[in-house]
Design an enzyme around this catalytic site. Structure first.
Site, PDB file in Angstrom:
ATOM      1  N   LYS A   1       0.949  -1.087  -0.020  1.00  0.00           N
ATOM      2  CA  LYS A   1       0.021   0.091   0.056  1.00  0.00           C
ATOM      3  C   LYS A   1       1.069   1.168  -0.075  1.00  0.00           C
ATOM      4  O   LYS A   1       1.651   1.330   0.798  1.00  0.00           O
ATOM      5  CB  LYS A   1      -0.780  -0.088   1.028  1.00  0.00           C
ATOM      6  CG  LYS A   1      -1.457   1.353   1.493  1.00  0.00           C
ATOM      7  CD  LYS A   1      -2.638   0.918   2.470  1.00  0.00           C
ATOM      8  CE  LYS A   1      -2.902   2.088   3.554  1.00  0.00           C
ATOM      9  NZ  LYS A   1      -3.223   3.416   2.815  1.00  0.00           N
TER      10      LYS A   1
ATOM     11  N   GLY B   1      -8.134   9.971   8.402  1.00  0.00           N
ATOM     12  CA  GLY B   1      -8.450   9.975  10.064  1.00  0.00           C
ATOM     13  C   GLY B   1      -9.675  11.180  10.321  1.00  0.00           C
ATOM     14  O   GLY B   1      -9.786  11.305  11.470  1.00  0.00           O
TER      15      GLY B   1
ATOM     16  N   ALA C   1      -9.505   6.015   3.124  1.00  0.00           N
ATOM     17  CA  ALA C   1      -9.386   7.038   4.165  1.00  0.00           C
ATOM     18  C   ALA C   1     -10.675   7.834   3.850  1.00  0.00           C
ATOM     19  O   ALA C   1     -11.304   8.378   2.847  1.00  0.00           O
ATOM     20  CB  ALA C   1      -8.153   7.902   3.737  1.00  0.00           C
ATOM     21  N   GLY C   2     -11.117   8.424   5.054  1.00  0.00           N
ATOM     22  CA  GLY C   2     -12.035   9.386   5.177  1.00  0.00           C
ATOM     23  C   GLY C   2     -13.476   8.892   5.731  1.00  0.00           C
ATOM     24  O   GLY C   2     -14.154   9.816   6.118  1.00  0.00           O
TER      25      GLY C   2
ATOM     26  N   ASN D   1      -9.363   2.525   8.819  1.00  0.00           N
ATOM     27  CA  ASN D   1      -8.831   2.140  10.077  1.00  0.00           C
ATOM     28  C   ASN D   1      -9.459   2.967  11.336  1.00  0.00           C
ATOM     29  O   ASN D   1     -10.098   2.444  12.092  1.00  0.00           O
ATOM     30  CB  ASN D   1      -7.213   2.515   9.957  1.00  0.00           C
ATOM     31  CG  ASN D   1      -6.443   2.011  11.193  1.00  0.00           C
ATOM     32  OD1 ASN D   1      -6.999   1.329  12.197  1.00  0.00           O
ATOM     33  ND2 ASN D   1      -5.339   2.159  11.412  1.00  0.00           N
ATOM     34  N   THR D   2      -9.130   4.364  11.079  1.00  0.00           N
ATOM     35  CA  THR D   2      -9.726   5.268  12.352  1.00  0.00           C
ATOM     36  C   THR D   2     -11.196   4.976  12.488  1.00  0.00           C
ATOM     37  O   THR D   2     -11.684   5.029  13.681  1.00  0.00           O
ATOM     38  CB  THR D   2      -9.291   6.638  11.965  1.00  0.00           C
ATOM     39  OG1 THR D   2      -8.046   6.666  11.623  1.00  0.00           O
ATOM     40  CG2 THR D   2      -9.584   7.413  13.116  1.00  0.00           C
TER      41      THR D   2
END
Lengths: 259, 70
Positions: free
Chosen positions: A101, A162, A188-189, A210-211
């Site tokens: 990645k 994040g 992301a986002g 992830n977050t």
């Protein structure tokens, strides 16, 4: 076509369209349970120095078994093409995966990618035989350039890493998807389950997050929510939604009404 | 002789190879990678990769992380 099947990255079949990160969890045990609840069969991990001063530390991969999960090393924290290439080579030499990645960050404040360096690193790593999954922003031109450079998938952000802001530009994502001949994975986002569903309903091939899971008050429950929302969004996309209409349209027949 | 491993100075016997270094540091060779002076060392080459005084060694593994963790 099933909701979970048929995503392939560089020829590798993925059971789930959700890829999850392994950072920011309270413990390895929580990471393991959340990953299980997410239904993901691929997890991304950071490449870092072994702590040579304290060898009693446990390792993430004692909890996330590489025999069960596809491990996707990432170049998080790299700010130049050279750093990212060096990290990718080290990751692959461990024998864990040919996938990378690829992140080349341009600014620590917004974590947006340095696309010029990203493209350069993609070209080189593809030549070296890597399966490259580049993190980029939602720019259709850059997405095409990365694809032409040999990226196995293109991973545009939905919003800053994040940030949890959700799908900021669905129109750009649509344009990227319509012009792509490699899978498009939103990276992301995403903030909550509905964001994931929206991305999948747009026709994205997968989502990496992830977050949104690890940062939730109850990460394990949120992991399950994301599992369901990605599948729901994919099913809805495949089913074809009804057109939007300004006025009501009765769903019961007029015929046979009592008079 | 003095080498630097992951930013820390270490004193090791002359001619130590990578396998011996890992043993000395109590690091299992699985799921790690080793770099000497920016060159990645293939696992098959650990036994005959001998260290020299002043070498800069990096030993990496995999940790929790998703998108950029800084």
């Amino acid at each position: 076509m099933s909701a979970d099947g048929s995503l392939k990255v560089g020829g590798i079949p993925f059971r789930s369209r959700l890829i999850v990160g392994t950072g920011k969890y309270a413990s390895f045990e929580e990471t393991k349970i959340a990953v299980e609840a997410s239904g993901a069969d691929c997890v991304t991990v950071a490449v870092r120095r072994v702590n040579i001063l304290n060898r009693s530390e446990e390792n993430l991969l004692d909890y996330i078994d590489p025999a069960i999960y596809k491990i996707l090393p990432n170049t998080a924290g790299c700010y130049t093409a050279d750093e990212a290439i060096r990290t990718a080579r080290l990751a692959r030499s461990s024998g864990i995966s040919d996938m990378i990645k690829l992140e080349v960050i341009g600014d620590p404040k917004n974590l947006f990618p340095d696309n010029e360096a990203l493209l350069e690193a993609t070209r080189l790593l593809v030549k070296e035989g890597f399966i490259v999954l580049p993190y980029t922003n939602d720019d259709p031109i850059m997405a095409k350039k990365l694809e032409e450079a040999g990226a196995a998938v293109v991973m545009p952000l939905a919003a800053p890493i994040g940030s949890g802001l959700g799908i900021r530009n669905p129109y750009n994502l649509r344009i990227i998807m319509e012009n792509a001949s490699v899978p498009i994975i939103v990276d992301a986002g995403v903030g909550t389950a509905s964001d994931a569903t929206i991305a999948m309903e747009l026709g994205c091939d997968g989502i990496l997050m992830n977050t949104a899971i690890a940062g939730a008050k109850n990460p394990i429950q949120m992991a399950e929510a994301m599992n369901l929302s990605v599948r729901a969004g994919r099913l809805a996309y495949l089913s074809g939604r009804i057109p939007r209409k300004l006025y009501a349209q009765a769903s019961s027949p007029i015929e046979g009404m009592i008079e | 002789m003095k080498i630097t491993v992951n930013g820390t100075d270490k004193e090791v016997p002359v001619d130590t190879n990578v396998t011996e270094l890992l043993l000395y540091l109590k690091i299992l060779p699985e799921r790690i990678s080793v770099e000497i002076n920016l060159d990645v060392i293939r696992r098959e080459a650990y036994d005959h990769s001998h260290l020299k005084d002043g070498d800069l060694i990096e030993i990496i593994s995999f940790f929790g992380g998703g998108a950029d963790v800084g």
